[in-house]
Design a protein around this motif. Structure first.
Motif, PDB file in Angstrom:
ATOM      1  N   PRO A 159       0.610  -0.940  -0.351  1.00 32.50           N
ATOM      2  CA  PRO A 159       0.010   0.287  -0.060  1.00 32.50           C
ATOM      3  C   PRO A 159       1.029   1.506   0.049  1.00 32.50           C
ATOM      4  CG  PRO A 159      -0.693  -1.522   1.568  1.00 32.50           C
ATOM      5  CD  PRO A 159       0.311  -2.186   0.817  1.00 32.50           C
ATOM      6  N   GLN A 160       1.646   0.863   0.371  1.00 26.58           N
ATOM      7  CA  GLN A 160       2.977   2.584   0.617  1.00 26.58           C
ATOM      8  C   GLN A 160       3.234   2.903  -0.744  1.00 26.58           C
ATOM      9  OE1 GLN A 160       6.210   2.007   3.618  1.00 26.58           O
ATOM     10  NE2 GLN A 160       6.872   4.438   3.365  1.00 26.58           N
ATOM     11  N   MET A 161       3.956   1.724  -1.392  1.00 25.95           N
ATOM     12  CA  MET A 161       4.475   1.262  -2.908  1.00 25.95           C
ATOM     13  C   MET A 161       3.515   1.573  -3.845  1.00 25.95           C
ATOM     14  SD  MET A 161       6.965  -1.793  -2.596  1.00 25.95           S
ATOM     15  CE  MET A 161       6.172  -2.734  -3.756  1.00 25.95           C
ATOM     16  N   ILE A 162       2.198   1.484  -3.920  1.00 26.56           N
ATOM     17  CA  ILE A 162       0.594   1.528  -4.558  1.00 26.56           C
ATOM     18  C   ILE A 162       0.982   3.876  -4.849  1.00 26.56           C
ATOM     19  CG2 ILE A 162      -1.897   2.500  -4.320  1.00 26.56           C
ATOM     20  CD1 ILE A 162      -1.689   0.227  -3.391  1.00 26.56           C
ATOM     21  N   ALA A 163       1.122   4.135  -3.546  1.00 29.23           N
ATOM     22  CA  ALA A 163       0.752   6.191  -3.824  1.00 29.23           C
ATOM     23  C   ALA A 163       2.577   6.466  -4.616  1.00 29.23           C
ATOM     24  CB  ALA A 163       0.787   6.811  -1.830  1.00 29.23           C
ATOM     25  N   LEU A 164       2.527   5.405  -4.582  1.00 34.53           N
ATOM     26  CA  LEU A 164       4.619   5.888  -5.032  1.00 34.53           C
ATOM     27  C   LEU A 164       4.321   5.386  -6.799  1.00 34.53           C
ATOM     28  CD1 LEU A 164       7.677   5.077  -2.605  1.00 34.53           C
ATOM     29  CD2 LEU A 164       6.404   7.255  -3.953  1.00 34.53           C
ATOM     30  N   SER A 181      -6.238   4.603  -0.314  1.00 37.23           N
ATOM     31  CA  SER A 181      -4.425   3.688  -0.570  1.00 37.23           C
ATOM     32  C   SER A 181      -3.864   4.536   1.209  1.00 37.23           C
ATOM     33  CB  SER A 181      -3.414   3.813  -1.262  1.00 37.23           C
ATOM     34  OG  SER A 181      -2.647   2.798  -0.420  1.00 37.23           O
ATOM     35  N   ASN A 182      -3.230   5.742   0.947  1.00 35.39           N
ATOM     36  CA  ASN A 182      -3.569   6.848   1.755  1.00 35.39           C
ATOM     37  C   ASN A 182      -4.266   6.928   2.938  1.00 35.39           C
ATOM     38  OD1 ASN A 182      -0.684   7.000   0.102  1.00 35.39           O
ATOM     39  ND2 ASN A 182      -1.574   8.950  -0.133  1.00 35.39           N
ATOM     40  N   LEU A 183      -5.744   6.556   3.006  1.00 34.48           N
ATOM     41  CA  LEU A 183      -6.162   7.591   4.365  1.00 34.48           C
ATOM     42  C   LEU A 183      -6.547   5.617   4.888  1.00 34.48           C
ATOM     43  CD1 LEU A 183      -9.173   9.659   2.667  1.00 34.48           C
ATOM     44  CD2 LEU A 183      -7.139   9.986   3.954  1.00 34.48           C
ATOM     45  N   PHE A 184      -6.507   4.589   3.902  1.00 33.27           N
ATOM     46  CA  PHE A 184      -7.491   3.289   4.934  1.00 33.27           C
ATOM     47  C   PHE A 184      -6.193   2.523   4.585  1.00 33.27           C
ATOM     48  CE2 PHE A 184     -11.639   5.560   3.021  1.00 33.27           C
ATOM     49  CZ  PHE A 184     -11.793   5.803   4.913  1.00 33.27           C
ATOM     50  N   LEU A 185      -5.652   1.753   3.620  1.00 32.32           N
ATOM     51  CA  LEU A 185      -4.728   0.120   3.913  1.00 32.32           C
ATOM     52  C   LEU A 185      -3.886   0.865   4.022  1.00 32.32           C
ATOM     53  CD1 LEU A 185      -5.537  -0.469   0.045  1.00 32.32           C
ATOM     54  CD2 LEU A 185      -6.489  -1.383   1.799  1.00 32.32           C
ATOM     55  N   GLN A 186      -2.527   1.745   4.417  1.00 30.91           N
ATOM     56  CA  GLN A 186      -1.129   1.825   4.279  1.00 30.91           C
ATOM     57  C   GLN A 186      -1.213   2.335   5.928  1.00 30.91           C
ATOM     58  OE1 GLN A 186      -0.112   5.143   2.270  1.00 30.91           O
ATOM     59  NE2 GLN A 186       2.318   5.140   3.315  1.00 30.91           N
ATOM     60  N   PRO A 187      -1.953   3.224   6.067  1.00 34.37           N
ATOM     61  CA  PRO A 187      -2.177   2.916   8.237  1.00 34.37           C
ATOM     62  C   PRO A 187      -2.417   1.654   8.467  1.00 34.37           C
ATOM     63  CG  PRO A 187      -3.287   4.866   6.999  1.00 34.37           C
ATOM     64  CD  PRO A 187      -3.103   4.499   6.024  1.00 34.37           C
ATOM     65  N   TRP A 188      -3.576   0.966   7.975  1.00 39.05           N
ATOM     66  CA  TRP A 188      -3.732  -0.390   8.780  1.00 39.05           C
ATOM     67  C   TRP A 188      -2.751  -1.698   8.664  1.00 39.05           C
ATOM     68  CZ3 TRP A 188      -3.843  -4.708   5.213  1.00 39.05           C
ATOM     69  CH2 TRP A 188      -3.770  -5.797   6.192  1.00 39.05           C
ATOM     70  N   ALA A 189      -2.202  -1.319   6.695  1.00 41.83           N
ATOM     71  CA  ALA A 189      -0.820  -2.008   6.864  1.00 41.83           C
ATOM     72  C   ALA A 189       0.295  -1.762   7.766  1.00 41.83           C
ATOM     73  CB  ALA A 189      -0.665  -1.672   4.915  1.00 41.83           C
ATOM     74  N   GLN A 190       0.442  -0.575   8.170  1.00 39.51           N
ATOM     75  CA  GLN A 190       2.055   0.025   8.944  1.00 39.51           C
ATOM     76  C   GLN A 190       1.222  -0.678   9.899  1.00 39.51           C
ATOM     77  OE1 GLN A 190       2.031   4.151   8.417  1.00 39.51           O
ATOM     78  NE2 GLN A 190       4.141   3.659   5.884  1.00 39.51           N
ATOM     79  N   ARG A 191       0.647  -0.489  10.391  1.00 42.28           N
ATOM     80  CA  ARG A 191       0.026  -1.100  12.031  1.00 42.28           C
ATOM     81  C   ARG A 191       0.505  -2.560  12.290  1.00 42.28           C
ATOM     82  NH1 ARG A 191      -4.092   2.392  12.318  1.00 42.28           N
ATOM     83  NH2 ARG A 191      -5.307   0.328  11.394  1.00 42.28           N
ATOM     84  N   GLU A 192      -0.177  -3.671  11.100  1.00 37.56           N
ATOM     85  CA  GLU A 192       0.102  -4.444  11.161  1.00 37.56           C
ATOM     86  C   GLU A 192       1.319  -5.150  11.104  1.00 37.56           C
ATOM     87  OE1 GLU A 192      -1.421  -9.373  11.062  1.00 37.56           O
ATOM     88  OE2 GLU A 192      -3.123  -6.922  11.637  1.00 37.56           O
ATOM     89  N   ALA A 193       2.089  -4.940  10.081  1.00 38.74           N
ATOM     90  CA  ALA A 193       4.040  -4.874  10.094  1.00 38.74           C
ATOM     91  C   ALA A 193       4.283  -4.335  10.862  1.00 38.74           C
ATOM     92  CB  ALA A 193       4.136  -3.796   8.777  1.00 38.74           C
TER      93      ALA A 193
END
Length: 193
Positions: free
Chosen positions: A53-58, A112-124
């Motif tokens: 998700p972080q790479m999606i923004a790039l 992705s930036n509002l929902f997927l990225q924060p969830w993925a970072q917490r999970e990681a």
């Protein structure tokens, strides 16, 4: 619809190529999890996918630019845009598919930036913490005596790919009471968490 499909396919191909490169670079970064921490391939793949998700923004803006540039260049080279002008299609009608694709890309990036990225970072972060605190993985280093908490020392001569430990030696000195275990072959397992 035809122009939107042509642009969309080129953008999707460019994004897929960039995502492949991104996945490769992330998986090489996560290879440490297998090599140094003794985790499975599934754990590495999970951590790699959580970085997506972080790479999606790039990836998406670059993929949109590259894909649209390739598609529009091909359409211009094959004289399809000129044929559309000659058929009476206005410039705005020709630009509209690219604008719709750009708006769709912006919405995907926003989601992705509002929902997927924060969830993925917490999970990681949670998974990385669990890996760092995995006592079995921390206490096992091939060919070395590893000092653990409360007088615990562990030695393993060899660790095989399937997780089998050869010549395991465990020494525990707790309050003056010494206990030792040794085994020609052993395997760690989880019991009750």
């Amino acid at each position: 619809g035809y122009l939107f499909r042509q642009l969309g396919l080129s953008v999707a191909a460019a994004c897929a190529a960039l995502a492949g490169i991104g996945l490769l670079s992330q998986s090489l970064d996560q290879l440490e999890v297998i090599v140094e921490r003794g985790q499975s391939l599934g754990v590495m793949v999970g951590l790699t996918l959580l970085a997506m998700p972080q790479m999606i923004a790039l990836i998406l803006p670059i993929g949109l630019f590259v894909g649209a540039l390739i598609a529009l260049t091909r359409l211009q080279r094959e004289q399809e845009l000129t044929a559309a002008y000659a058929a009476g299609v206005s410039r705005w009608a020709l630009i509209a598919p690219a604008l719709r694709l750009a708006a769709l890309t912006a919405l995907i990036i926003l989601f992705s930036n509002l929902f997927l990225q924060p969830w993925a970072q917490r999970e990681a972060r949670d998974r990385a913490f669990a890996i760092r605190t995995d006592l079995a993985a921390l206490l096992i280093e091939e060919g070395r005596f590893v000092q653990g908490p409360e007088g615990l020392t562990v030695y393993v001569q060899q660790i095989e790919q399937n997780g089998l430990l050869k010549n395991l030696f465990v020494y525990l000195d707790r309050n003056g009471t010494v206990t030792t275990w040794d085994a020609a072959e052993a395997r760690f397992g989880r019991v009750g968490g």
